[in-house]
Design an enzyme around this catalytic site. Sequence first.
Site, short mmCIF file in Angstrom:
data_model
loop_
_atom_site.label_atom_id
_atom_site.label_comp_id
_atom_site.label_asym_id
_atom_site.label_seq_id
_atom_site.Cartn_x
_atom_site.Cartn_y
_atom_site.Cartn_z
N CYS A 88 55.96 22.71 71.64
CA CYS A 88 57.24 22.27 71.83
C CYS A 88 57.20 21.76 73.15
CB CYS A 88 59.24 23.08 71.24
SG CYS A 88 58.82 23.65 70.08
N HIS A 111 64.70 20.03 74.61
CA HIS A 111 63.56 19.86 73.71
C HIS A 111 64.57 20.16 72.66
CE1 HIS A 111 61.84 21.28 70.62
NE2 HIS A 111 61.56 22.52 70.58
N ASN A 113 64.30 20.02 64.45
CA ASN A 113 63.28 20.19 65.93
C ASN A 113 61.74 19.80 65.53
OD1 ASN A 113 61.50 21.49 67.02
ND2 ASN A 113 61.85 23.43 67.27
O1 UT7 Z 1 61.44 24.94 68.98
C1 UT7 Z 1 61.40 26.23 69.80
C2 UT7 Z 1 61.13 27.46 68.81
N1 UT7 Z 1 62.56 27.74 68.10
C3 UT7 Z 1 63.20 27.46 68.63
O2 UT7 Z 1 63.53 27.22 69.47
C4 UT7 Z 1 64.52 28.62 67.59
C5 UT7 Z 1 65.38 29.84 68.45
N2 UT7 Z 1 65.61 30.93 67.62
C6 UT7 Z 1 66.92 30.21 66.39
O3 UT7 Z 1 67.10 29.03 66.92
C7 UT7 Z 1 68.77 31.13 65.97
O4 UT7 Z 1 67.19 32.00 65.95
C8 UT7 Z 1 67.76 30.91 64.57
C9 UT7 Z 1 68.49 30.08 63.87
C10 UT7 Z 1 66.12 31.24 63.77
C11 UT7 Z 1 68.28 31.93 63.22
O5 UT7 Z 1 69.39 32.55 63.99
P1 UT7 Z 1 70.53 33.38 64.13
O6 UT7 Z 1 71.89 33.17 64.64
O7 UT7 Z 1 69.08 33.98 65.42
O8 UT7 Z 1 69.69 34.16 62.59
P2 UT7 Z 1 69.33 35.81 62.58
O9 UT7 Z 1 68.06 35.19 62.34
O10 UT7 Z 1 69.50 36.68 63.43
O11 UT7 Z 1 69.81 36.09 60.72
C12 UT7 Z 1 71.48 36.63 60.61
C13 UT7 Z 1 71.36 36.17 59.66
C14 UT7 Z 1 70.79 37.01 58.75
O12 UT7 Z 1 71.42 37.89 57.21
P3 UT7 Z 1 71.90 39.56 58.12
O13 UT7 Z 1 70.90 40.46 58.59
O14 UT7 Z 1 72.95 39.21 59.57
O15 UT7 Z 1 72.17 40.01 56.71
C15 UT7 Z 1 69.80 36.09 58.26
O16 UT7 Z 1 68.60 36.70 57.27
O17 UT7 Z 1 71.21 35.37 58.68
C16 UT7 Z 1 70.02 35.19 57.79
N3 UT7 Z 1 69.33 34.07 57.56
C17 UT7 Z 1 69.82 32.47 56.65
N4 UT7 Z 1 70.70 32.96 55.37
C18 UT7 Z 1 71.02 31.09 55.16
C19 UT7 Z 1 68.24 33.80 58.25
N5 UT7 Z 1 68.13 32.55 57.90
C20 UT7 Z 1 68.87 32.04 56.72
C21 UT7 Z 1 68.83 31.05 56.51
N6 UT7 Z 1 69.93 30.18 55.15
N7 UT7 Z 1 68.00 29.99 56.67
#
Ligand code: UT7
Length: 336
Positions: free
Chosen positions: A117, A263, A293
């Site tokens: 990135c 980004h 992204n």
């Molecule tokens: O380009 C630079 C590098 N990348 C980034 O900058 C990404 C940085 N991180 C993020 O953008 C976020 O952490 C994500 C968008 C990837 C994830 O969002 P989050 O709010 O941190 O979600 P989480 O990982 O805490 O997941 C929350 C819940 C989980 O379920 P439980 O454990 O609460 O039951 C996940 O299993 O959401 C679930 N989950 C999903 N549900 C539906 C994770 N991915 C998905 C999905 N669809 N695609």
Amino acid sequence: MTRTVFLGTGHYVPEKVVTNDDLAKMFDTSDEWIQQRTGIKERRYVDWDKEPLGSSDLGTRAAKAALENAGVAKDEIDCIIYATLSSDRVFPGDGVLVQAKLEVPAGVPAFDVRNQCSGFLYSLAMADAFIRVGTYRRVLVVGAEVHSSGLEFADRGREVTVIFGDGAAACVLGPSETDDGRGVLSVHLHADGRFAHELQVPYPSSAKFPRLVPEGLKDGNQYPQMNGKNVFKHAVVRMPEAVVEALTKNKLTPKDIKLFIPHQANQRITDMVQRRLDLSDDQVFSNIAHYGNTTAASIPLALDQAVKAGRIERGDLVCLASFGAGFTWGSALIRW
Ligand code: UT7
């Protein structure tokens, strides 16, 4: 004082639009979850049935658009810097492939930057250094990614898969002809390799013998592995920090910024960085809803769209910032 100016910008994205509902047909996710957590509505993918394309193909198309926009001929280019994490081949990198596809004369140097990135900012820093010391006069910088062939379309990979999209963008850089203060004011680069494991594709690896075996694929390590929460936590600290560093170095304040182009990783990250820098909505550019992204392509793609939408004019202060795998991050200030 010679500064590096942007002579032209361009981008290319595949025509195929993939919505959140399209992804929800392949694995357990929903439009609501993706929009709420990331701000993404849709992204572009290479159409694998109609026209298979590699990152060097997307990059070549973006480069052509940038050269045309700059009014620079391919034989005027004297260096190609290519940022990607998804090169067509393990080696050589895409830079030389784009050189051949564009028919930039043999002998012109071309190299790849592997900083995910932050790839565009690292490339910009190198181009700026080459131009300011007079090594090169026309540097083509390309950021291009094809993610869609490397994502896991299954529940296991859903957290990562929903955020990435394919795309490419490029710019042509050269020395300023007049001393009017325009150009790249400074670029600030950072890395912290202690976090390399937090966002990576660990397989295949040269640290394994044999390097690639069928059993090696069973854990999904050939797909991106991300600790999303930790990446998020660092991104919202490091990006504002890098912007403040750039502003301080140039004796400027957030109020001086005409357009901040971060980004495009997650709309929630952009919103949080905006709040931390106390920027108004019209000072911040976002296109993540439509492209997701696109990693190394994300900043130049947004930059090209912002310029063409008239959101940046001659003399405006533009601020770029990135954060991503490595961890790597950085910022740049440009007097447009
Ligand atoms: O380009 C630079 C590098 N990348 C980034 O900058 C990404 C940085 N991180 C993020 O953008 C976020 O952490 C994500 C968008 C990837 C994830 O969002 P989050 O709010 O941190 O979600 P989480 O990982 O805490 O997941 C929350 C819940 C989980 O379920 P439980 O454990 O609460 O039951 C996940 O299993 O959401 C679930 N989950 C999903 N549900 C539906 C994770 N991915 C998905 C999905 N669809 N695609």
